[in-house]
Design a protein around this motif. Structure first.
Motif, PDB file in Angstrom:
ATOM      1  N   ALA A  58      32.883  81.156-103.331  1.00  0.00           N
ATOM      2  CA  ALA A  58      32.742  82.241-102.363  1.00  0.00           C
ATOM      3  C   ALA A  58      33.846  83.270-102.581  1.00  0.00           C
ATOM      4  O   ALA A  58      33.591  84.474-102.606  1.00  0.00           O
ATOM      5  CB  ALA A  58      32.777  81.697-100.946  1.00  0.00           C
TER       6      ALA A  58
ATOM      7  N   HIS B  57      27.197  87.985 -98.069  1.00  0.00           N
ATOM      8  CA  HIS B  57      27.276  86.538 -97.874  1.00  0.00           C
ATOM      9  C   HIS B  57      28.519  85.919 -98.476  1.00  0.00           C
ATOM     10  O   HIS B  57      29.023  84.930 -97.969  1.00  0.00           O
ATOM     11  CB  HIS B  57      26.034  85.866 -98.445  1.00  0.00           C
ATOM     12  N   ASN B  61      30.710  83.601 -96.245  1.00  0.00           N
ATOM     13  CA  ASN B  61      30.883  82.213 -96.635  1.00  0.00           C
ATOM     14  C   ASN B  61      32.349  81.867 -96.867  1.00  0.00           C
ATOM     15  O   ASN B  61      32.787  80.778 -96.523  1.00  0.00           O
ATOM     16  CB  ASN B  61      30.081  81.925 -97.904  1.00  0.00           C
ATOM     17  N   GLN B  66      31.944  77.853 -95.971  1.00  0.00           N
ATOM     18  CA  GLN B  66      30.660  77.231 -96.279  1.00  0.00           C
ATOM     19  C   GLN B  66      30.025  78.019 -97.417  1.00  0.00           C
ATOM     20  O   GLN B  66      30.602  78.979 -97.898  1.00  0.00           O
ATOM     21  CB  GLN B  66      29.753  77.265 -95.051  1.00  0.00           C
ATOM     22  N   THR B  67      28.855  77.606 -97.844  1.00  0.00           N
ATOM     23  CA  THR B  67      28.237  78.308 -98.967  1.00  0.00           C
ATOM     24  C   THR B  67      26.903  78.943 -98.612  1.00  0.00           C
ATOM     25  O   THR B  67      26.414  79.785 -99.335  1.00  0.00           O
ATOM     26  CB  THR B  67      27.987  77.348-100.142  1.00  0.00           C
ATOM     27  N   GLY B  68      26.321  78.503 -97.524  1.00  0.00           N
ATOM     28  CA  GLY B  68      25.038  79.088 -97.139  1.00  0.00           C
ATOM     29  C   GLY B  68      23.875  78.576 -97.963  1.00  0.00           C
ATOM     30  O   GLY B  68      22.780  79.128 -97.896  1.00  0.00           O
TER      31      GLY B  68
END
Lengths: 345, 345
Positions: A58, B57, B61, B66-68
């Motif tokens: 990310a 995103h 993220n 998180q990564t989605g």
DNA sequence: ATCGTGCCTGTAATCGATTACATACGCGTT
DNA sequence: AACGCGTATGTAATCGATTACAGGCACGAT
């Protein structure tokens, strides 16, 4: 949370400390080894191994202004034909370090919106589109921006869209199929089509008609049966064939699935293949060579199509080549047991 | 690059300015509408529409840790059986706003390394594993950390792994198949197995043997043919069957693909199904009902399995439920034309 | 000895959204 | 009037890696 905590996940700064260098150097050692000394690189690599460091995608993606993934737009994921192409794509793409996202374009729930997102922005660095039936409207925004992600079509394509594609010569495949029937002595040749607005349907019909006219044979509209590439539509076509008074003795189906459904339904009505009617399919899916009778068909290299599309997208992503050209892979006729001489009447 | 540049992509700050609020408020209006006034929310939404804003995103993220996305570990993507499960997963997951990544666990090139990455860290928020044959060694790290992504198994599973699964009752399916043959009057019943170390193979064999022993029938090792679920291995099994001196009159194949290969090969040797031998499959893939003869088989709800697995993972991701329990979906026998009374000898 | 050049490395800004913390305001209580 | 409390919003720190820019150093040329 320190390095002894089981939840601790090391950051680049931890590696830097362990190696006695700065984060910049660690980053360079990872992505651009030539920029650092042999010795530093070794130290960094050792530190990475020691700490168990893994980059945070990310963060990397945010900074690099990319997503690290490509999306494959598949019409109907559960169709084995597409999943095999997907397999080829995934092989090449994940080796190149990209995530492969899949999206089913025929999902009822807001698929359009989702597709628009993928086309528009920052969910993926590029797309491979297996569906030639994406509504024009979705491309409206796409054409407008210059920062759009590159698109590569595979199998199907959108006419006049101006993005490269990996396809097969569909008309040529149809010609091979029809000529095969002609060579066997058939004079009355029918055709089971896919959905009428589908590009593949159109090309294959063109090829069919060209071959027929080239041989001076009739093109009888009663012998053209509309389907949708599915098994079930092959069954429907068989019923239509049965209901025809002057039946074609050879039938070229625009997909193997339809050919199988066609033959299955004929079988349950006591019609024999190839004694009573010859059937040629298209695709050469795995079951074709094991069906009863073994299906004569046009082979397309599905995995290769997926791989080629992936490599083409990779080339476009690496930027140095906006000059990637569309590729057309060759098809060939595979003679099996579903075709033979027409019945002597 | 300003808002009139075609490459301009609006940021949250642009929306904030357009709406006359702070970025924090925009963020809240988007993800937690209850936190802002009706009026502010409307203003923000209008500003979003006006500017054409889409969240980045990578940034989200990174901040949210998180990564989605979730990853589906598929053994052999080109197998239609798996792609249909994938389809169910994708439907549920993309509706919930997750990216669906696919990875083929049988890809030759460093697949292990890739899987380890997915299991370990930050490429995905969770995994759905369709492959029960993931090497133990890959799970070593996984068990060690507490911040590991949740895993849900579907179809196959790893015995004793301690993560929930969505499966069918494989032994029960086998019992249904074998009892069907017994009811038709068969006394000599054979079984074509999948790979010997596969969990499905093991359970189905257990069911087969239980049903046989329950009826007081012989369990003859010569009537058990090893395969690997593929069409080709069904062909091989047929040859083995042909080479057997005292042949079973009913054969339960552990997959439809093998059943089709089995029947195809028998057909080319002039053996008729079901007159000479009855065949039962397992899976109820699409072609089963169109094969010649139509295949009697055990139906499993593939799309439902995928959907259930996806929902289970969603539940685990939302955190409030570490108490998700494994689910077992029911199977049923579908009687078609490949089974009948044993031949009168 | 001085300077320039090229190579390697470090410092710190940056990507864009989220969210902890601080603030401001309104309203009811004492 | 002073206080407390809850709600709505703003300010600024933060996530973790990349990279523009700025040294620093070695070495050869003048």
């Amino acid at each position: 949370m320190n390095r002894h905590d089981p939840n601790f996940s090391p950051k680049i700064i931890d590696v830097a400390r362990a190696a006695g260098v700065s984060t910049a150097t660690v980053s360079r050692a990872i992505t651009n080894p030539a920029m650092v000394t042999e010795a530093t690189r070794a130290a960094v690599m050792a530190a990475i191994a020691e700490t168990g460091y893994i980059v945070n995608h990310a963060a990397r993606n945010l900074r690099r202004q990319q997503t690290g993934g490509i999306v494959v737009l598949v019409p109907n994921l559960s169709n084995p034909f597409f999943s095999q192409i997907l397999s080829g794509v995934a092989a090449v793409m994940s080796e190149a370090g990209f995530n492969v996202l899949v999206a089913d374009t025929q999902q009822p729930k807001g698929a359009d919106l989702q597709i628009a997102q993928y086309l528009h922005n920052n969910r993926a660095d590029g797309l491979i589109v297996l569906d030639g039936a994406i509504p024009e409207s979705l491309f409206a925004d796409y054409r407008r921006t210059r920062s759009r992600p590159p698109v590569v079509f595979a199998c199907e394509w959108v006419e006049g869209f101006g993005e490269p594609s990996v396809t097969i010569d569909n008309a040529e495949g149809a010609v091979l199929a029809v000529n095969h029937l002609i060579e066997l002595g058939h004079h009355k040749i029918g055709h089971v089509l896919g959905p009428l607005d589908n590009v593949l349907t159109i090309k294959r019909r063109e090829g069919t008609i060209a071959a027929l006219e080239g041989a001076g044979f009739p093109v009888d509209p009663d012998w053209f049966f509309e389907g949708d590439f599915s098994l079930a539509s092959g069954v429907v076509a068989a019923r239509a064939w049965l209901a025809t008074s002057d039946r074609p003795t050879g039938v070229f189906c625009s997909s193997d699935a339809m050919a199988c459904g066609f033959m299955a339904e004929l079988h349950s009505h006591g019609v024999r293949v190839p004694e009573d009617v010859s059937v040629v399919g298209f695709d050469d899916i795995e079951i074709a060579q094991h069906f009863i009778p073994k299906l004569t068909t046009i082979h397309q290299p599905r995995t290769a199509i997926g791989e080629a599309a992936a490599r083409m997208l990779l080339a476009r992503l690496s930027g140095n080549s906006d000059d990637v050209d569309s590729v057309r892979l060759t098809v060939e006729l595979v003679r099996r047991d579903s075709t033979g001489a027409p019945p002597i009447r």
